[in-house]
Design a protein around this motif. Structure first.
Motif, PDB file in Angstrom:
ATOM      1  N   SER A  89      -4.648  11.198   2.511  1.00  0.00           N
ATOM      2  CA  SER A  89      -3.603  10.212   2.809  1.00  0.00           C
ATOM      3  C   SER A  89      -3.813   9.746   4.247  1.00  0.00           C
ATOM      4  N   PHE A  90      -4.766   8.836   4.387  1.00  0.00           N
ATOM      5  CA  PHE A  90      -5.371   8.554   5.693  1.00  0.00           C
ATOM      6  C   PHE A  90      -4.727   7.396   6.439  1.00  0.00           C
ATOM      7  N   GLY A  91      -3.823   6.668   5.820  1.00  0.00           N
ATOM      8  CA  GLY A  91      -3.361   5.432   6.455  1.00  0.00           C
ATOM      9  C   GLY A  91      -1.977   5.541   7.061  1.00  0.00           C
ATOM     10  N   LYS A  92      -1.533   4.427   7.561  1.00  0.00           N
ATOM     11  CA  LYS A  92      -0.225   4.355   8.213  1.00  0.00           C
ATOM     12  C   LYS A  92       0.868   4.593   7.186  1.00  0.00           C
ATOM     13  N   MET A  93       1.693   5.578   7.421  1.00  0.00           N
ATOM     14  CA  MET A  93       2.792   5.980   6.538  1.00  0.00           C
ATOM     15  C   MET A  93       2.299   6.632   5.224  1.00  0.00           C
ATOM     16  N   TYR A  94       1.006   6.918   5.133  1.00  0.00           N
ATOM     17  CA  TYR A  94       0.492   7.502   3.886  1.00  0.00           C
ATOM     18  C   TYR A  94       0.843   8.991   3.777  1.00  0.00           C
ATOM     19  N   GLU A  95       0.627   9.724   4.873  1.00  0.00           N
ATOM     20  CA  GLU A  95       0.917  11.159   4.855  1.00  0.00           C
ATOM     21  C   GLU A  95       2.408  11.384   4.601  1.00  0.00           C
ATOM     22  N   PHE A 134       1.150   1.163  -2.802  1.00  0.00           N
ATOM     23  CA  PHE A 134       1.580   2.263  -1.939  1.00  0.00           C
ATOM     24  C   PHE A 134       1.472   1.840  -0.488  1.00  0.00           C
ATOM     25  N   PRO A 135       2.134   2.456   0.455  1.00  0.00           N
ATOM     26  CA  PRO A 135       3.203   3.459   0.285  1.00  0.00           C
ATOM     27  C   PRO A 135       4.577   2.793   0.270  1.00  0.00           C
ATOM     28  N   THR A 136       4.570   1.448   0.313  1.00  0.00           N
ATOM     29  CA  THR A 136       5.847   0.734   0.447  1.00  0.00           C
ATOM     30  C   THR A 136       6.521   0.522  -0.886  1.00  0.00           C
ATOM     31  N   LEU A 137       5.763   0.682  -1.978  1.00  0.00           N
ATOM     32  CA  LEU A 137       6.273   0.522  -3.336  1.00  0.00           C
ATOM     33  C   LEU A 137       6.781  -0.888  -3.624  1.00  0.00           C
ATOM     34  N   SER A 151      -2.430   7.692  -7.101  1.00  0.00           N
ATOM     35  CA  SER A 151      -1.972   8.752  -8.002  1.00  0.00           C
ATOM     36  C   SER A 151      -0.624   9.313  -7.534  1.00  0.00           C
ATOM     37  N   LEU A 152      -0.444   9.403  -6.210  1.00  0.00           N
ATOM     38  CA  LEU A 152       0.872   9.806  -5.673  1.00  0.00           C
ATOM     39  C   LEU A 152       1.924   8.795  -6.089  1.00  0.00           C
ATOM     40  N   LYS A 153       1.538   7.525  -6.000  1.00  0.00           N
ATOM     41  CA  LYS A 153       2.454   6.449  -6.382  1.00  0.00           C
ATOM     42  C   LYS A 153       2.810   6.559  -7.870  1.00  0.00           C
ATOM     43  N   HIS A 154       1.779   6.849  -8.697  1.00  0.00           N
ATOM     44  CA  HIS A 154       2.036   6.994 -10.140  1.00  0.00           C
ATOM     45  C   HIS A 154       2.998   8.142 -10.407  1.00  0.00           C
ATOM     46  N   ALA A 155       2.802   9.243  -9.683  1.00  0.00           N
ATOM     47  CA  ALA A 155       3.702  10.389  -9.860  1.00  0.00           C
ATOM     48  C   ALA A 155       5.128   9.968  -9.538  1.00  0.00           C
ATOM     49  N   GLY A 160     -17.676  -1.625   0.484  1.00  0.00           N
ATOM     50  CA  GLY A 160     -17.400  -0.193   0.367  1.00  0.00           C
ATOM     51  C   GLY A 160     -15.936  -0.030  -0.014  1.00  0.00           C
ATOM     52  N   PRO A 161     -15.561   1.113  -0.648  1.00  0.00           N
ATOM     53  CA  PRO A 161     -14.182   1.264  -1.109  1.00  0.00           C
ATOM     54  C   PRO A 161     -13.146   1.057   0.007  1.00  0.00           C
ATOM     55  N   LYS A 162     -12.115   0.296  -0.321  1.00  0.00           N
ATOM     56  CA  LYS A 162     -11.037   0.001   0.641  1.00  0.00           C
ATOM     57  C   LYS A 162      -9.737  -0.199  -0.106  1.00  0.00           C
ATOM     58  N   ASP A 163      -8.620   0.081   0.550  1.00  0.00           N
ATOM     59  CA  ASP A 163      -7.335  -0.254  -0.059  1.00  0.00           C
ATOM     60  C   ASP A 163      -6.948  -1.674   0.365  1.00  0.00           C
ATOM     61  N   ILE A 164      -5.773  -2.107  -0.058  1.00  0.00           N
ATOM     62  CA  ILE A 164      -5.413  -3.517   0.165  1.00  0.00           C
ATOM     63  C   ILE A 164      -5.324  -3.866   1.658  1.00  0.00           C
ATOM     64  N   PRO A 165      -4.624  -3.069   2.472  1.00  0.00           N
ATOM     65  CA  PRO A 165      -4.551  -3.458   3.898  1.00  0.00           C
ATOM     66  C   PRO A 165      -5.923  -3.558   4.558  1.00  0.00           C
ATOM     67  N   ASP A 166      -6.818  -2.627   4.248  1.00  0.00           N
ATOM     68  CA  ASP A 166      -8.145  -2.670   4.858  1.00  0.00           C
ATOM     69  C   ASP A 166      -8.937  -3.879   4.366  1.00  0.00           C
ATOM     70  N   THR A 167      -8.771  -4.187   3.084  1.00  0.00           N
ATOM     71  CA  THR A 167      -9.458  -5.348   2.521  1.00  0.00           C
ATOM     72  C   THR A 167      -9.008  -6.626   3.219  1.00  0.00           C
ATOM     73  N   VAL A 168      -7.688  -6.753   3.362  1.00  0.00           N
ATOM     74  CA  VAL A 168      -7.159  -7.962   3.985  1.00  0.00           C
ATOM     75  C   VAL A 168      -7.597  -8.041   5.448  1.00  0.00           C
ATOM     76  N   ALA A 169      -7.585  -6.887   6.117  1.00  0.00           N
ATOM     77  CA  ALA A 169      -7.995  -6.884   7.529  1.00  0.00           C
ATOM     78  C   ALA A 169      -9.464  -7.295   7.658  1.00  0.00           C
ATOM     79  N   GLN A 170     -10.297  -6.754   6.772  1.00  0.00           N
ATOM     80  CA  GLN A 170     -11.711  -7.125   6.864  1.00  0.00           C
ATOM     81  C   GLN A 170     -11.912  -8.591   6.491  1.00  0.00           C
TER      82      GLN A 170
END
Lengths: 141, 673
Positions: free
Chosen positions: B451-457, B195-198, B426-430, B561-571
């Motif tokens: 939906s806290f990230g860039k283009m997430y909302e 997400f959110p680019t699919l 889950s939004l992506k799964h829907a 701590g929990p992170k999505d892919i962009p945050d993981t890569v940034a860290q």
């Protein structure tokens, strides 16, 4: 109790990596606890010579707290094990010289346990308040 | 150095910080400052709004020069925060930086006694008195400079670890990438889309895996675990266990003198292997042979023998033929590598959601986890991308997604924290089922949509527009119709204020995540602390999110701590940057908290030798006597020897016995009785 204005004098010797950091975290979280304890920082509880504690009691401390990392989490592998062993032995010495061994306490508070630090503070102060002034006080000066 | 220098008459300056109202709000700073002036050895005392600011630091430096101070005390925040700051200020004033001592009157005073100004002020006075006592006895110390090995290690080959390894290698640093499983790629390789680019997860991950494999600066050690860690920043000696893979690479074959041999990834061995086991990559939803690759895109493309399952029939050896790649007698190997710094990227596991028995996972066929959903919807997955009900293989028409399944759960069974990416996937799964299954209706049971990230909302709105139904309320329980295997989802719609009993074909639980199984063991090997939930503890949550309290060890990705892919890569990029700094500097300074033997007091009993966890102490013969000697390069300054020496013959620099005793005396014997 002899002196109604008596306030306990409690000294805490705590390790830099876990308990000191835990105490800092309690501060960051604004956890309120009784102000009767003064902390001295050492790098590891393994640094604590039992004589420091005897010196503190000789000086008139009402209680001594030693706090370090949880077992297995010591920044220096096993300093806390060695400290725990020494404190255990020291407690029996205290008992033998007629000092309640509850005046010496060892706890394990990690860097993420700010709330636990607050509880330890409450509990130690409560224990010492119940025990009253150290009987060694009159020899202190 | 065995001699302890006698100090000249101490001249101490005390500086009390207001920290705005952080300290001054509950402590009478002026009173503390005035009190400091009455203490023995104190030549000057001052206070300032913010001692850590430039003017504050200048006050210290100027006072040292003007008053010829021999020691400095700053009463402010925690030394764990600003000791380095004030040491620099002390140095700027021309004094040895180790002649500085800090009194913590913020974290351990004003903040925790906010409503007791009198007691807090009195405690602050004590703290200053204790610090002055120590500062009066401090001595000049010189930090030891040690060279840094020009190599780094990354533990964990998921997307975070891969990124960190690539960055380090591309910065010209030899990097060992250690991964416990036979391939790199980690959790991300199990995902279908991101997400959110699919975009397809494998399509963006696989090229990176190949980059890692091909990068000459990276030594890729898959199927390898960390066994032992010794040393310190700049000089870690890490022992690795290369697990017996049962298959050799072309390079290894060449080393064995087998011309044109080694595994080419042809897969002939798999065809003949008679053992069938569930495939963990497909979460048990597909079979796997005892000789296997996880998935078609693995890197390196080498087969692995699962020795727990292998019956050693030897059919694979025959099938491999002249390449002689299969070696069923292979044993684990140990290897030691020396690195300067380490990045931990240990990843996560899915919380065992069957513990929340009310949702019936593992009890009802048609309750699956989101990771299982990922495999089922993925074209390379066990069903070729057809989402089916496990009970009958039918295509579901009504699907319920249960968010916060085990996350944000304070019942003691689940996890109190937000797992942070479940809303979004889950939004992506829907979206994915709407796209693939005509007429399907996804119901999303949520507490909040984060939906806290860039283009997430924006993505959230899009899924709403596409027809997903959102129901706000945590699912209470799920029951199964024993005949149809359909599921009844019971919840309260908290927006409409009424209970819901909804019959659906399939339930997808967005299960919480937890630290990976190896995290606990590995963090202990590297001496890294963890938070109460088991996530690795960063040095400072805001100012040092990649560092740890173990110098030279850094964190990347979800293990912190929990992170999505962009945050993981940034860290990961941050961690790689942090890990490269000591290597590029070429040397690091170690705090000079070394043990010293005062030889005139040492009886040569040797009891201290066994106390040292680092084997830094040894007995030597000197001038006809046996005395202890410290190897400074090995000493980490814990002081365990100094706390034990029966003769008091060990001088722990900066935490010397007279200094600690002076603090104890100052508190108990000094002050306003």
């Amino acid at each position: 109790m002899a002196d109604e204005n008596w306030k306990p004098k409690i000294i805490a010797i705590i390790c830099n990596w876990c308990s000191y950091a835990g105490a800092d975290l309690a501060g960051g979280a604004r956890i309120q606890y009784p102000p009767d304890i003064r902390a001295i920082r050492v790098m590891c509880t393994g640094r604590i010579d039992p004589l420091f504690i005897l010196k503190a009691f000789q000086d008139g401390a009402d209680g001594v707290l030693v706090s370090g990392c949880h077992f297995g989490d010591c920044h220096y592998l096993e300093g806390n094990f060695k400290a725990a062993k020494r404190m255990f032995l020291l407690k029996s010495v205290l008992k033998n010289i007629g000092l309640d061994d509850k005046r010496l306490r060892m706890t394990f508070v990690s860097a993420s346990e700010g709330a636990k630090w607050g509880m330890v503070m409450e509990d130690v102060v409560k224990t010492i308040n119940e025990l009253g002034p150290s009987p060694l006080k009159e020899f202190a000066r | 150095m065995a001699e302890v220098k006698k100090n000249e008459e101490p001249r101490i300056g005390v500086f009390v910080c207001h920290c705005g109202t952080n300290i001054a709000g509950s402590i009478d700073v002026k009173a503390v400052m005035e009190y400091a002036r009455t203490l023995p050895n104190v030549i000057v005392a001052d206070d300032y709004q913010y001692m850590c600011s430039t003017p504050g630091q200048n006050k210290i430096a100027e006072a040292i020069a003007e008053q010829k101070l021999t020691g400095v005390v700053v009463a402010a925040c925690s030394p764990r925060l600003h000791e380095p700051t004030f040491r620099n200020a002390t140095k700027a004033g021309g004094l040895n930086p180790f002649r500085f001592e800090m009194a913590n009157i913020r974290e351990q005073n004003s903040w925790v006694h906010m409503h007791q100004p009198e007691e807090a002020t009195s405690k602050a006075k004590d703290a200053v008195r204790i610090a002055v006592a120590k500062a009066s006895l401090l001595e000049d110390l010189v930090p030891k400079s040690v060279p840094v090995e020009k190599a780094a290690m990354v533990v964990g080959g998921g997307v975070g670890g891969m990124q960190a390894a690539l960055d380090l290698a591309n910065a010209g640093i030899k990097t060992y990438l250690v991964e416990k499983s036979p391939t790199i790629g980690g959790r991300m390789s199990q995902l279908d889309k991101t997400f959110p680019t699919l975009d397809c997860s494998q399509c963006i991950l696989t090229p990176k895996m190949v980059d890692v494999y091909r990068n000459e600066g990276i030594e890729l050690l898959t199927y390898t675990e960390v066994e032992q860690v010794e040393g310190y920043i700049g000089n870690f000696d890490v022992t690795l266990r290369k697990k017996a893979r049962g298959v050799i690479t072309p390079a290894e074959a060449e080393a064995r003198g087998i011309v044109g041999g080694g595994c080419t990834g042809c897969g002939d061995c798999v065809e003949v292997c008679p053992v069938i086991k569930p495939n963990p990559f497909e979460l048990g939803m597909a079979p796997r042979k005892a000789i296997y690759i996880y998935h078609p895109q693995v890197s390196p493309l080498i087969y692995t023998v699962d020795f727990d399952a292998c019956v050693k029939c030897g059919l694979c050896v025959e099938a491999c033929g002249e390449k002689k790649a299969v070696d069923l007698e292979m044993k684990d190997e140990l290897m030691t590598v020396k690195v300067g710094t380490v990045v931990l990227a240990l990843g996560y596991d899915i919380f065992p959601i069957e513990k929340k028995f009310e949702w019936g996972y593992k009890n009802y066929d048609n309750v699956i986890t989101s990771l299982e959903f990922e495999r089922l919807i993925c074209a390379s997955g066990p069903t070729g991308g057809h989402l089916v009900r496990p009970s009958d293989g039918e295509t579901p028409k009504k699907v319920a997604f249960v968010l916060c399944a085990g996350s944000r759960d304070n019942t003691g069974v689940g996890k109190p924290y937000c797992s942070r990416f479940c809303c979004m996937y889950s939004l992506k799964h829907a979206h994915q089922i709407i796209e693939k299954i005509p007429g399907v209706v996804p119901y999303i049971f949520y507490m909040d949509i984060r939906s806290f990230g860039k283009m997430y909302e924006e993505f959230y709105y899009r899924i709403q527009d596409e027809g997903a139904k959102f129901i706000r309320g945590r699912v209470a329980n799920i029951t199964e119709d024993p005949v149809t295997k359909n599921l009844h989802v019971n919840a309260e719609d908290t927006l409409l204020g009424r209970p819901i009993d909804m019959e659906v074909d399939l339930v997808v639980l967005a299960a919480a995540i937890q630290p990976s199984a190896e995290t606990e063991k590995t963090r202990r090997l590297f001496g890294v602390s963890c938070s109460q939930d088991g996530w690795l503890l960063e040095a400072h949550p805001k100012l040092n999110p990649c560092g740890t309290t173990t110098a030279g060890v850094y964190l990347a990705g979800v293990c912190q701590g929990p992170k999505d892919i962009p945050d993981t890569v940034a860290q990961a990029e941050g961690a790689a940057s942090a890990a490269s700094i000591p290597i590029h500097r070429g040397e690091v300074e170690l705090e000079p908290y070394f043990a010293q033997c005062m030889e005139e007091k040492c009886a040569g009993c040797g009891l201290c030798v066994n106390q040292c966890p680092y084997s830094a102490l040894a007995l030597i013969e000197k001038d006809g006597r046996t005395v202890m000697q410290v190897t400074e390069a090995k000493c980490k300054g814990c002081g365990t020897c100094g706390g034990f020496c029966p003769g008091g013959a060990i001088w722990m620099q900066h935490f010397a016995t007279p200094q600690i005793v002076a603090q104890i005396d100052a508190f108990l014997l000094g002050g306003e009785q």
